[in-house]
Write an enzyme that holds these catalytic residues in place. Structure first.
Site: not given
Length: 267
Positions: A72, A80-81, A96, A141, A200, A261
């Site tokens: 990350d 975030n919490l 993070k 994403n 979000c 694919c």
């Protein structure tokens, strides 16, 4: 992965403290000592330590996955919490990946955890994931999800994918490297390679809902690690669980391998 059934260093029954810690797993016929040894020998890479990755990391550590890599590139923010339960106010401003790895070390010092504080992309995904046995992707994403999926297919690694959009969650195991199994790209196609998708921050998200998706993702990762041990060790590749958090309702969608694919197709 070392063979947990022949390597005594991964035997949870050899250490009375580890035996007590995982006693509730070991008494389950679907896991037992052999299954717990398999978990202790497994290396899982987690993409994203956010709303999904945060509880997933906690439950993977609690399950006894012997090695966890956390990837990350973000830093902890106050917003975030509300959903990223692995962090506290003392972690604000910290990377993070490193803060989550510190939690794992405090929780169970016997686990090997490696933080990678960089963004995973098409260019570096294969290098970052090459050493893992399996991958759990909880990023936010499509571009990153597809980069991770394509790398898993190329490397021959099983993938657990978990995602949330407002009150809809999608969780599934994929194994596009296998001739009869789909990859994540078979499910979403090529239309989502761009990074300009909803977030979000713009749409909002319920903390408990991301926690459910992360816990479900951890459960699916356990299935992969225990493959062949028992009925619990059925990875159920391509069986996508679609959860509507407003009703609530859960339904299963069978994702078929797409011959066309661009990552795993044969056409």
């Amino acid at each position: 992965m070392t063979d947990p059934l022949t390597d005594p260093t991964t035997d949870p029954l050899a250490d009375p403290h580890r035996l007590e810690r995982f006693a509730r797993h070991i008494v389950l016929p679907e896991i037992g000592g052999a299954g717990q040894a398999r978990l202790a020998a497994a290396h899982v890479a987690v993409i994203g330590a956010g709303g999904i990755g945060s509880p997933a990391i906690q439950y993977l550590a609690a399950a006894g996955f012997g090695r966890i890599t956390i990837i990350d590139d973000d830093a902890v923010e106050a917003s975030n919490l509300q959903r990223q339960t692995i962090f506290t106010e003392a972690d604000l401003g910290k990377p993070k990946a490193e803060a989550a790895a510190a939690w794992v070390r405090r929780f169970d010092p016997a686990l090997a955890v490696t933080p990678v504080a960089q963004r995973i992309t098409l260019a570096n995904a294969e290098d970052l994931l090459a050493d893992a046995d399996q991958i759990l992707d909880g990023c936010d994403n499509f571009a990153t999800r597809l980069a991770v999926s394509d790398a898993c297919t190329a490397l021959g690694k099983p993938l657990t994918s978990a995602a949330v959009g407002r009150f809809q969650a999608q969780m599934a195991n994929f194994a596009g490297h296998l001739p009869d199994q789909p990859c994540y790209r078979c499910w979403v196609g090529d239309a989502f390679d761009a990074e300009d998708c909803d977030t979000c921050a713009a749409d909002g998200v319920l903390g408990a809902f991301t926690g459910m998706a992360g816990s479900m993702g951890a459960m699916m990762a356990v299935r992969i690690a225990l493959s062949g041990i028992s009925a619990l060790g059925d990875p159920q590749y391509g069986q996508l669980q679609l959860f509507d958090g407003l009703k609530p309702a859960l339904r299963t969608i069978a994702v078929m391998k797409d011959p066309g694919c661009s990552a795993c197709g044969t056409a």
